[in-house]
Design a protein around this motif. Structure first.
Motif, PDB file in Angstrom:
ATOM      1  N   ASP A  33      35.544   4.073  25.610  1.00  0.00           N
ATOM      2  CA  ASP A  33      34.449   4.018  26.579  1.00  0.00           C
ATOM      3  C   ASP A  33      34.761   4.865  27.810  1.00  0.00           C
ATOM      4  O   ASP A  33      33.891   5.569  28.333  1.00  0.00           O
ATOM      5  N   GLN A  36      34.399   8.581  27.031  1.00  0.00           N
ATOM      6  CA  GLN A  36      32.986   8.956  27.012  1.00  0.00           C
ATOM      7  C   GLN A  36      32.433   9.081  28.431  1.00  0.00           C
ATOM      8  O   GLN A  36      31.702  10.024  28.741  1.00  0.00           O
ATOM      9  N   GLU A  37      32.782   8.136  29.281  1.00  0.00           N
ATOM     10  CA  GLU A  37      32.318   8.173  30.663  1.00  0.00           C
ATOM     11  C   GLU A  37      32.852   9.410  31.392  1.00  0.00           C
ATOM     12  O   GLU A  37      32.128  10.059  32.153  1.00  0.00           O
ATOM     13  N   TYR A  40      30.955  12.398  30.283  1.00  0.00           N
ATOM     14  CA  TYR A  40      29.617  12.335  30.871  1.00  0.00           C
ATOM     15  C   TYR A  40      29.662  12.831  32.318  1.00  0.00           C
ATOM     16  O   TYR A  40      28.831  13.634  32.736  1.00  0.00           O
ATOM     17  N   GLN A  41      30.654  12.348  33.084  1.00  0.00           N
ATOM     18  CA  GLN A  41      30.815  12.797  34.473  1.00  0.00           C
ATOM     19  C   GLN A  41      31.092  14.299  34.535  1.00  0.00           C
ATOM     20  O   GLN A  41      30.584  15.000  35.411  1.00  0.00           O
ATOM     21  N   ALA A  66      38.198   5.871  36.342  1.00  0.00           N
ATOM     22  CA  ALA A  66      37.363   5.110  35.406  1.00  0.00           C
ATOM     23  C   ALA A  66      38.124   3.899  34.867  1.00  0.00           C
ATOM     24  O   ALA A  66      37.537   2.821  34.681  1.00  0.00           O
TER      25      ALA A  66
END
Length: 191
Positions: A33, A36-37, A40-41, A66
């Motif tokens: 997770d 992925q974050e 995305y950022q 994160a």
């Protein structure tokens, strides 16, 4: 940034970011997770970097932040409380070997085809014991140990990534090694 360029960056950095997240969180789902974050950022920021090293350092810093965000979540605090009560912190059924990548995680390490099954099993067990010892370290030591030994960053680079002074990183590396040595000595001391 187009999809092909993003895919190239994911292929280049995903494994490294996953390993760092996993070392920090002790859970492969949370680590996935976080990765992925982070991407995305990365995609959303459309940031330009001075060099590949600057880009890598930015990704590592965002990953650490994160991970902190995950640890601050109410669910993670609840899991930590349960973990303390049941004494199974950082234990997953199939702990991931951070020395391998991709399909190598299936069970055979690189270059072990000539090794016997017994020797391979012994090496895997030794790696598991070392990984358990690293995961049991306090967060500040776990981070610098991982970045120094697994990602092979210099002390100066680690200091920049984690936002600490070089002398602090050096002290944390020294203290982390001492804690690992003590824990591993206890593990192998049968007297």
């Amino acid at each position: 940034m187009d999809n092909q360029e993003l895919q190239h960056k994911i292929e280049e950095y995903a494994d490294m970011l996953f390993k760092l997240s996993y070392i920090r969180l002790g859970n492969s789902q949370d680590a996935e997770d976080v990765v992925q974050e982070v991407f995305y950022q990365y995609f959303k920021s459309n940031k330009s970097f001075e060099s590949g090293e600057h880009e890598k350092a930015w990704l590592l810093r965002v990953t650490l932040n994160a991970c902190k965000k995950v640890w601050r979540s109410a669910w993670k605090r609840y899991q930590a409380d349960v973990c303390r009560e049941q004494e199974h912190c950082f234990r997953e059924e199939n702990l991931i070997d951070l020395n391998t990548t991709g399909t190598d995680r299936i069970g055979m390490e690189k270059g072990t085809s000539s090794l016997g099954l017994e020797e391979t099993a012994i090496r895997q067990e030794q790696k598991q014991i070392l990984m358990d010892a690293v995961l049991a370290l306090p967060e500040k030591y776990r981070d610098v140990i991982h970045l120094f030994y697994y990602e092979e960053f210099s002390i100066k680079e680690i200091a920049r990534i984690v936002g600490r002074g070089e002398s602090t990183v050096t002290s944390q590396l020294t203290r982390g090694r001492e804690l690992l040595r003590k824990r591993l000595k206890e593990e192998y001391d049968f007297d």
